[in-house]
Design an enzyme around this catalytic site. Structure first.
Site, short mmCIF file in Angstrom:
data_model
loop_
_atom_site.label_atom_id
_atom_site.label_comp_id
_atom_site.label_asym_id
_atom_site.label_seq_id
_atom_site.Cartn_x
_atom_site.Cartn_y
_atom_site.Cartn_z
N GLU A 212 0.82 -1.44 -0.10
CA GLU A 212 -0.05 0.10 -0.07
C GLU A 212 0.73 1.21 0.11
OE1 GLU A 212 -0.42 -2.72 2.05
OE2 GLU A 212 -2.38 -3.00 2.57
N GLY A 267 6.12 -2.09 14.78
CA GLY A 267 5.59 -1.08 13.87
C GLY A 267 4.34 -0.55 14.73
N ARG A 268 3.57 -1.42 15.53
CA ARG A 268 2.48 -0.73 16.27
C ARG A 268 3.19 0.25 17.60
NH1 ARG A 268 2.49 -6.05 15.71
NH2 ARG A 268 2.75 -7.36 17.48
N GLU A 353 -3.41 -6.76 17.16
CA GLU A 353 -2.22 -7.37 16.40
C GLU A 353 -1.24 -7.94 17.40
OE1 GLU A 353 0.48 -4.85 13.95
OE2 GLU A 353 -0.33 -5.90 12.28
N HIS A 384 -26.03 7.31 21.03
CA HIS A 384 -27.34 7.31 20.29
C HIS A 384 -27.24 6.08 19.20
CE1 HIS A 384 -28.26 11.20 21.90
NE2 HIS A 384 -26.93 11.16 22.01
#
Ligand code: F6P
Length: 545
Positions: A212, A267-268, A353, A384
């Protein structure tokens, strides 16, 4: 490590859960005026009220014993000291080194990593200041007005949500945008609002191999050149953050424009590294430094505070209680602060993850629940919508409510309403409303007894729905850093209790491989004979247009 279900603490907790399931929090509050004070603790600008949980003193003691038996303290020490705790990738897990202001070295393979951490911070500071001051000029001599950050997963969510949460600290002269999805709609929408002469692209990819991010960067580069820029101009408008500096330069990034990150940053867990460059550009380096400082203070709190007042430990063991003993499969995050609206998505990646796994460190299949489904959105909007299910379904869903006490440009009318909704929801979830109370409310309505009973049954709120409330004095950069670190450590501690490797992510790999294979079939580079009939038919229909 011993199977968790064989531990003494597990057996105690199972017994306790049978008794707790028969009790109601409403009664506990009525019988113990001290309950809220007893179960409220603060650190690093965050106050945690965990009194509205289905816990007794015995439950908490057993949960802390479970944490002891699962060697949580040892795991925390192992992570901070650079041990190879990501065993399947043979890596240390040292995002904490990126915010280590103790002055102490952090050793990896016999080498202190702190000099390289500080060198990268210096590079980020210098670059941020030159862009923010206008000294960094684009190819036609104009200053940068727009920053387009391209990345995905951990190379996107952290910078995005921190930048969003700290909107009141943003530099108004720089518009920082994020693009993650490979869906062309996104990159084209963002590019359509850019002037190439004033745009800087920050491409963030630890591996420098994520489809990506590579494709979005190629599209940005092609657009840049179509606008009239030359290849030589790219160096002034494109920078990259990666641990794979070689691949970044081979891709065409100027070597001096690559901000390095280490292999030992997952990464995270990477917003503290050069992946945080978009945060610096948006809110300035000094504020980014405060984000790191807040996280550092949470690190110290986590390492040095006894379990009974240790915020990450408390959140972690409560989560284990609901997941393993009270039947919860999900956990909802409800920030009552518009700027923190991205936080549930951030924690979703961080937690799911990390602990969305079912294999122990020794390769055995777990025989207990592990990471829950994390979801949520900003309050009051959820009230709501999905709060109906939290209040009246029979699914147990523990919740974390979050609210800053002071907000920028405070509008007291709005903020009092926001706070009242937040507190009112936790109260409704805890106490509920009995059938008798609902039946009584209908006394002056013209209903038969049967109609009145039916309506009262529909209106009955069981209550006994657990929640934590996290109050922030204010959500400034330092508190934001502490908040993110709090959830990071919660995940580490739960992973230790469940005997998981919270730092790999093998489950995402097969999809990437098969996605690439399918792409070859779509493009006609491969036939479809090796595919199952469903996938082959879907591709055929897609290709017919
Ligand atoms: O920074 P990279 O290497 O482009 O990876 C992006 C993301 O992809 C993942 O590997 C998941 O696919 C995340 O863990 C990571 O943050």
């Amino acid at each position: 490590m011993e199977r968790i279900r064989h531990t003494q603490a597990w057996a105690t907790l199972e017994t306790l859960s049978t008794s707790v399931k028969r009790q109601h929090m409403r009664d506990w509050f009525a019988n113990d005026k001290n309950r809220a004070a007893k179960y409220t603790t603060s650190a690093c600008g965050i106050t945690l009220d965990y009194s509205k949980n289905r816990i007794t003193e015995d439950v908490l003691t057993a949960l802390f014993e479970l944490a002891e038996q699962r060697q949580v303290s040892e795991k925390i020490t192992a992570m901070f000291s650079g041990e190879i705790i990501n065993t399947t990738e043979h890596r240390a897990v040292l995002h904490t080194a990126l915010r280590n202001f103790s002055g102490e070295p952090v050793m990896v393979d016999g080498e202190d990593v702190m000099p390289s951490v500080f060198a990268t911070l210096d590079k980020m500071k210098a670059f941020t200041e030159s862009v923010q001051s206008g000294a960094h000029k684009g190819c036609t001599g104009k200053s940068i007005k727009k920053v387009v950050c391209i990345g995905i997963g951990g190379s996107f969510l952290g910078p995005k949500i921190v930048t969003e949460a700290l909107k009141s600290h943003q530099n108004k002269a720089l518009d920082v945008r994020f693009v993650a999805n490979v869906d062309a709609c996104h990159i084209h929408d963002v590019l359509s609002e850019c002037d190439y002469k004033e745009t800087l692209f920050v491409m963030s990819s630890k591996s420098f191999s994520t489809q990506e991010t590579l494709q979005n960067t190629l599209t940005a580069k092609a657009w840049f050149l179509q606008q009239g820029a030359t290849e030589a101009d790219i160096a002034k408008h494109f920078v990259a953050v990666s641990s794979n500096v070689k691949a970044a330069t081979e891709f065409g990034m100027a070597a001096e424009n690559v901000f390095p990150m280490a292999d030992w940053v997952g990464g995270r867990y990477s917003l503290w590294s050069a992946i945080g460059l978009p945060i610096c550009l948006a809110i300035g380096f000094d504020n980014f430094r405060q984000v790191l400082q807040g996280a550092y203070e949470m690190d110290v709190h986590t390492q040095t505070t006894p379990f009974a007042s240790n915020l990450p430990v408390i959140l972690a063991v409560l989560g284990v209680w609901y997941r393993n003993f009270m039947g919860a499969q999900s956990h909802v995050l409800l920030p009552y602060y518009h700027y923190l609206r991205g936080f549930p998505a951030y924690v979703q990646q961080l937690d799911m993850e990390s602990n969305g796994k079912s294999t122990t460190l020794n390769g055995l299949t777990v025989d207990h629940g592990t990471g829950p489904i994390i979801w949520g959105s900003e309050g009051t909007n959820g009230q709501h919508s999905f709060h109906q299910l939290i209040h009246q379904s029979n699914l147990p869903i523990p919740a974390d409510f979050m609210l800053p006490i002071k907000v920028p440009n405070q509008d007291n009318t709005h903020h009092a309403m926001l706070a009242s909704n937040c507190f009112g929801q936790t109260q409704a979830m805890m106490q509920g409303k009995t059938f008798e109370e609902c039946y009584q409310d209908l006394a002056d309505q013209d209903l038969s007894d049967k109609e009145r009973s039916i309506l009262a049954a529909h209106k009955t709120m069981p209550g006994n729905k657990p929640s934590n409330t996290l109050l922030f004095d204010q959500l400034d950069p330092k508190t934001m850093g502490a908040l993110v670190a709090l959830y990071e450590h919660k995940v580490l501690i739960q992973g230790a209790i469940w005997d998981l490797n919270s730092f790999d992510q093998w489950g995402v790999e097969l999809g990437k491989v098969l996605g690439n294979d399918v792409l070859d079939v779509i493009k006609g580079a491969k036939d479809n004979e090796h595919l199952d009939a469903s996938t082959a038919a879907l591709i055929a229909q897609f290709n017919r247009g």
